[in-house]
Enzyme design. Structure first.
Site, PDB file in Angstrom:
ATOM      1  N   ARG A  34       3.787  -7.762   1.316  1.00 27.94           N
ATOM      2  CA  ARG A  34       3.251  -6.832   0.318  1.00 27.94           C
ATOM      3  C   ARG A  34       2.493  -7.593  -0.769  1.00 27.94           C
ATOM      4  O   ARG A  34       1.428  -7.167  -1.234  1.00 27.94           O
ATOM      5  CB  ARG A  34       4.402  -6.020  -0.290  1.00 27.94           C
TER       6      ARG A  34
ATOM      7  N   HIS B 152      -1.381  -7.008  -1.837  1.00 26.44           N
ATOM      8  CA  HIS B 152      -1.737  -6.665  -3.216  1.00 26.44           C
ATOM      9  C   HIS B 152      -2.651  -7.723  -3.836  1.00 26.44           C
ATOM     10  O   HIS B 152      -3.469  -7.404  -4.709  1.00 26.44           O
ATOM     11  CB  HIS B 152      -0.479  -6.483  -4.065  1.00 26.44           C
ATOM     12  N   ASP B 153      -2.525  -8.965  -3.399  1.00 27.19           N
ATOM     13  CA  ASP B 153      -3.429 -10.001  -3.887  1.00 27.19           C
ATOM     14  C   ASP B 153      -4.841  -9.768  -3.350  1.00 27.19           C
ATOM     15  O   ASP B 153      -5.813  -9.746  -4.111  1.00 27.19           O
ATOM     16  CB  ASP B 153      -2.929 -11.386  -3.452  1.00 27.19           C
TER      17      ASP B 153
ATOM     18  N   THR C  72      14.221  -2.001   9.329  1.00 25.79           N
ATOM     19  CA  THR C  72      13.414  -2.491   8.215  1.00 25.79           C
ATOM     20  C   THR C  72      13.295  -4.005   8.090  1.00 25.79           C
ATOM     21  O   THR C  72      12.396  -4.506   7.430  1.00 25.79           O
ATOM     22  CB  THR C  72      13.943  -1.898   6.900  1.00 25.79           C
TER      23      THR C  72
ATOM     24  N   ASP D 136      -7.269 -14.531  -3.753  1.00 29.42           N
ATOM     25  CA  ASP D 136      -7.467 -15.680  -4.639  1.00 29.42           C
ATOM     26  C   ASP D 136      -6.221 -16.051  -5.430  1.00 29.42           C
ATOM     27  O   ASP D 136      -6.289 -16.808  -6.396  1.00 29.42           O
ATOM     28  CB  ASP D 136      -8.617 -15.404  -5.604  1.00 29.42           C
TER      29      ASP D 136
ATOM     30  N   ASN E 241       2.670  -3.323  -9.369  1.00 30.62           N
ATOM     31  CA  ASN E 241       3.218  -4.626  -8.989  1.00 30.62           C
ATOM     32  C   ASN E 241       4.547  -4.969  -9.648  1.00 30.62           C
ATOM     33  O   ASN E 241       5.106  -6.041  -9.393  1.00 30.62           O
ATOM     34  CB  ASN E 241       2.203  -5.730  -9.306  1.00 30.62           C
TER      35      ASN E 241
ATOM     36  N   ASP F 298      11.430   2.015   7.563  1.00 34.33           N
ATOM     37  CA  ASP F 298      11.750   2.543   8.893  1.00 34.33           C
ATOM     38  C   ASP F 298      13.173   2.152   9.253  1.00 34.33           C
ATOM     39  O   ASP F 298      13.861   1.495   8.462  1.00 34.33           O
ATOM     40  CB  ASP F 298      10.709   2.143   9.956  1.00 34.33           C
TER      41      ASP F 298
ATOM     42  N   ASP G 284       8.222  -4.512  13.948  1.00 32.42           N
ATOM     43  CA  ASP G 284       8.077  -3.840  15.240  1.00 32.42           C
ATOM     44  C   ASP G 284       7.194  -2.611  15.074  1.00 32.42           C
ATOM     45  O   ASP G 284       6.559  -2.434  14.026  1.00 32.42           O
ATOM     46  CB  ASP G 284       9.457  -3.476  15.818  1.00 32.42           C
TER      47      ASP G 284
ATOM     48  N   HIS H  91       4.236  -1.475   6.922  1.00 36.32           N
ATOM     49  CA  HIS H  91       5.336  -0.747   6.291  1.00 36.32           C
ATOM     50  C   HIS H  91       6.604  -0.802   7.136  1.00 36.32           C
ATOM     51  O   HIS H  91       7.654  -0.330   6.699  1.00 36.32           O
ATOM     52  CB  HIS H  91       4.949   0.720   6.054  1.00 36.32           C
TER      53      HIS H  91
END
Length: 317
Positions: A59, A63-64, A244, A71, A91, A241, A248, A188
């Site tokens: 994640r 998000h980066d 988790t 960067d 974040n 899911d 998969d 996810h």
């Protein structure tokens, strides 16, 4: 993830481009041949103490890359009056920054000033997937670290409430296709979501319905138990899911059964092309792994304006 503010996009998206030609899996072959191994060891050690680390690293990488390109701007700490990305609303729940710190420290001892924080994060995301039972791949390297990190720019991140058009716009502005959108959403499969990210689907969905009718009724009922309307349990939520901690294709299987958490997950079933891809990856883990590797390498190659290699990933040189 948080609300989308289009007016913020222009200044940042203009600085984002694909950097595939400049990156190479062999970038550190001479200058730091142990780079991959050192990062992998840091991820392994962290995972042995905390099973949430893989989801956190994957994640964090996403998000980066979605703000200013890949960067490592998400790693910078706030300083003075400048509030950095990691302190932006989407974040706040990011964690496991210490894994990157530990990898960087080990790399600085082995080959000081050589391996960028952006490359460390890309390698760590790969290891997070591979060590969770998913595919592995050679990470193209050679990214440089950026000097700018602004919390306000995290508003560009795709929100869990996005519909398919909003998702396509967000991914498309970063050079990513509908196919990449469906494939990367499969990330996810690792992780956990707080109630606030999906409460819109189980409480006051619209004027006619309390609960999103696309949700499986028994699944919705189970979410309601975890996240009641006036929930007072801090950090309450649900796993993304049923498996988790394993990388998969269960995410896609659950999505087809009306057991997804986010509106943005359910959105993947709202166009014929995206729905067809969901069905394809629900039926074949092999196909999904192959597609995921291609899409994550593509996402990881979004370049920002990084010019340096930080000695400390939390602050500029």
């Amino acid at each position: 993830m948080n609300a989308h503010f289009p007016y913020l996009l222009l200044t940042v998206i203009l600085s984002v481009s694909f950097n595939v030609e400049a990156l190479s899996p062999h970038y550190y072959d001479q200058s730091c041949p142990q780079a991959d191994h050192i990062v992998t060891n840091a991820v392994k050690k962290a995972m042995s103490n905390d099973k949430t680390v893989p989801a956190a690293l994957l994640r964090m990488h996403f998000h980066d890359c979605f703000v200013r390109g890949c960067d490592a701007s998400v790693l910078l700490d706030s300083k003075g009056k400048n509030k950095a990305e990691k302190d932006g609303p989407p974040n706040i729940s990011l964690h496991a920054f210490y894994v990157i710190d530990n990898a960087k420290k080990a790399l600085e001892e082995q080959c000081p000033g050589v391996v960028s924080c952006a490359d460390i994060l890309s390698l760590a995301a790969r290891d997070a997937v591979a060590l969770s039972g998913g595919p592995t791949w050679e990470v193209p390297k050679g990214r440089k670290d950026g000097r700018i990190s602004k919390a306000i720019e995290t508003r560009q991140l795709p929100a869990p409430t996005f519909n398919i058009s909003q998702l396509q716009q967000s991914f498309g502005q970063r050079g990513l296709s509908m196919h990449d959108l469906v494939v990367l959403s499969g990330g996810h499969t690792l992780g956990f979501a707080h109630c606030s990210s999906f409460q819109n689907r189980i409480h006051n969905f619209n004027l006619q319905k309390q609960v999103d009718p696309t949700l499986n009724p028994s699944f919705a009922a189970s979410l309601n138990v975890i996240c009641p309307a006036h929930n007072k349990v801090k950090n309450a939520g649900a796993t993304m899911d049923a498996t988790t901690t394993y990388f998969d294709n269960v995410y896609y299987k659950m999505l087809m059964q009306g057991q997804s958490l986010f509106s943005s997950d359910q959105a993947l079933l709202t166009t014929p092309s995206s729905k067809k891809l969901v069905a394809k990856y629900a039926s074949s883990m092999e196909e999904y792994e192959r597609a995921f590797v291609k899409s994550i390498i593509k996402m990881s190659s979004i370049s920002g304006n990084g010019k340096e290699v930080r000695h400390n990933c939390r602050r500029v040189r």
